[in-house]
Design an enzyme around this catalytic site. Structure first.
Site, PDB file in Angstrom:
ATOM      1  CB  THR A 149     -28.347  21.559  34.226  1.00 11.67           C
ATOM      2  OG1 THR A 149     -27.934  20.663  33.191  1.00 11.67           O
ATOM      3  CG2 THR A 149     -29.860  21.563  34.300  1.00 11.67           C
ATOM      4  CD  GLU A 150     -27.918  28.852  34.765  1.00  7.13           C
ATOM      5  OE1 GLU A 150     -28.900  29.609  34.602  1.00  7.13           O
ATOM      6  OE2 GLU A 150     -26.733  29.218  34.646  1.00  7.13           O
ATOM      7  NE  ARG A 195     -23.580  13.903  23.328  1.00  5.43           N
ATOM      8  CZ  ARG A 195     -23.559  15.193  22.959  1.00  5.43           C
ATOM      9  NH1 ARG A 195     -23.424  15.514  21.694  1.00  5.43           N
ATOM     10  NH2 ARG A 195     -23.672  16.143  23.868  1.00  5.43           N
ATOM     11  CD  GLN A 222     -42.919 -18.851  18.679  1.00  9.79           C
ATOM     12  OE1 GLN A 222     -44.093 -18.520  18.660  1.00  9.79           O
ATOM     13  NE2 GLN A 222     -42.353 -19.549  17.704  1.00  9.79           N
ATOM     14  N   GLY A 238     -41.004 -10.753  36.529  1.00 10.18           N
ATOM     15  CA  GLY A 238     -42.313 -10.761  37.167  1.00 10.18           C
ATOM     16  C   GLY A 238     -42.309  -9.971  38.462  1.00 10.18           C
ATOM     17  CD  GLU A 287     -22.906  13.340  30.659  1.00  4.67           C
ATOM     18  OE1 GLU A 287     -22.435  14.254  29.972  1.00  4.67           O
ATOM     19  OE2 GLU A 287     -22.616  13.157  31.856  1.00  4.67           O
ATOM     20  N   GLY A 288     -27.050  15.306  27.538  1.00  3.67           N
ATOM     21  CA  GLY A 288     -27.805  15.631  26.333  1.00  3.67           C
ATOM     22  C   GLY A 288     -28.955  14.663  26.175  1.00  3.67           C
TER      23      GLY A 288
END
Length: 390
Positions: free
Chosen positions: A124-125, A241, A277, A340, A364-365
């Protein structure tokens, strides 16, 4: 769990779960709070011989991607950062194993296997993350070496690594076919470690900027033939991956368990919170998402173990990564809601799970890129319009 694991993989699961509960979980909060590299956890993984788990027996491993996924899942259930220590070691190991020549394998794989060497990846750049073809770091051939200039960001583990796999363009065009990876060893002249990022999550494994100024790297450190190395390494990344998806499964499982334990102990409006519920439905949705994610991840890992490659594996791995990490984010978000006000306290573990889950959707993509991979296998690549935007 509905997936019937082979006996040897189940043994790995039981061992890692025990170690995770007894030795890793007590350290997880402090690792996240301090943001300091957990050397003790690295030493523990080395002691257990886990760095070669997914690789062939000749390198000390089980040759089982499924076993690797199970191990990562169990660690990530209690500590994202400790699970990450395995992955940052495994990705470069796989890249050199599948793309390196015999000399490179002999030089670097034994150290990665026994933990005497640590590695990192630099792709990455500042101007290009998902757009890998847009990287500007250049490697110019000069005799039997390359002169590399450029910079990287978000190079995780590079601060402690003995070498970094650096992606650089060896040609003039803007295509991935012009990119190669180079093994850049610590101490190479012109290689400067930049600023450490103060991250939202994944805080225990450092990510740094890297700067290369007239850095000379031997041609012998280039992975694969010039112009073809990127494709070779990317196939290795496809095979790893499912492990990223496994980290999402573990994180989601851990977040659900924390939420379950919390609501079982709480009372509101004269009854147990776990009896409402709406709350029960939230837990049901969490459990369903976790189990579906686990099955996708294990299926992708089984494809790797069966020797599958190409589009079939790429799509399965992308589905596993995308679904499992999106599920981890949803489960962590709902778990915070169930906690909460306590859920937004930095002293409560669920806060850490929420922050780490967000990281998983990006690294990682990105999950948008995973959707591109999946849709491309179904529809083909999109046709490029010759007209400008409307």
């Amino acid at each position: 769990m509905m997936f019937d694991l082979p006996e040897d993989v189940r043994e790995v699961q039981q061992m890692v779960r025990r170690v995770a509960n007894e030795r890793v979980a007590p350290r997880a909060h402090e690792i996240d709070r301090s943001g300091e590299y957990p050397q003790d956890m690295f030493d523990l993984l080395r002691e257990l011989g886990m760095f070669t788990l997914p690789f062939p027996a000749e390198h000390g491993g089980m040759g089982s991607q499924l076993a690797a996924c199970v191990a990562v899942e169990e660690l990530a259930r209690v500590c994202y950062n400790t699970a990450y220590l395995l992955i940052v070691q495994w990705v470069p190991f796989g890249a050199i194993l599948f793309g390196g020549d015999e000399a490179q394998k002999a030089r670097f794989l034994p150290g990665l296997a026994d933990g005497s060497l640590r590695s990192a990846l630099a792709v990455t750049e500042p101007q290009s993350g998902s757009d890998v073809a847009g990287i500007r770091t250049r490697a110019v051939r000069e005799g039997d070496a390359y002169r590399i200039n450029g910079q990287k960001i978000w190079s995780t583990n590079s601060a402690v690594a003995d070498f970094v796999l650096v992606a650089a363009k060896t040609g003039a065009s803007d295509s991935t076919g012009e990119i190669n990876f180079f093994i850049v060893e610590k101490g190479t002249k012109g290689f400067e470690l930049g600023r450490k990022e103060d991250k939202l999550g994944a805080r225990g494994v450092p990510s740094n900027a890297l700067h290369f100024e007239d850095m000379i790297v031997p041609a012998a450190n280039r992975i694969g033939p010039e112009g073809r190395g990127f494709k070779i390494v990317m196939e290795a990344f496809n095979q790893s991956r499912p492990i990223i998806g496994a980290r999402g499964v573990g994180l989601a499982q851990g977040a659900m368990e924390l939420a379950r334990d919390f609501i079982l102990e709480r009372q509101a409006f004269g009854q147990a919170v776990s009896d409402f519920q709406g709350v029960r439905w939230m837990i049901a949705d969490m459990a369903t998402g976790v189990e579906a994610s686990r099955l996708l991840v294990y299926r992708a890992a089984a494809l790797v173990d069966a020797g599958k490659t190409g589009t079939e594996l790429a799509a399965a791995a992308a589905m596993a990564k995308r679904f499992a990490t999106d599920t981890a984010m949803q489960v962590a978000q709902d778990a915070v809601q169930l906690f909460g006000a306590a859920g937004i306290s930095s002293e409560v573990p669920i806060n850490r799970y929420f922050r780490d889950a967000k990281v998983l959707q990006i690294i990682e993509g990105t999950n948008q890129i995973q959707r591109n991979i999946i849709s491309n296998t179904i529809l083909g690549r999109p046709r490029t319009s010759t007209r400008g935007p409307r």
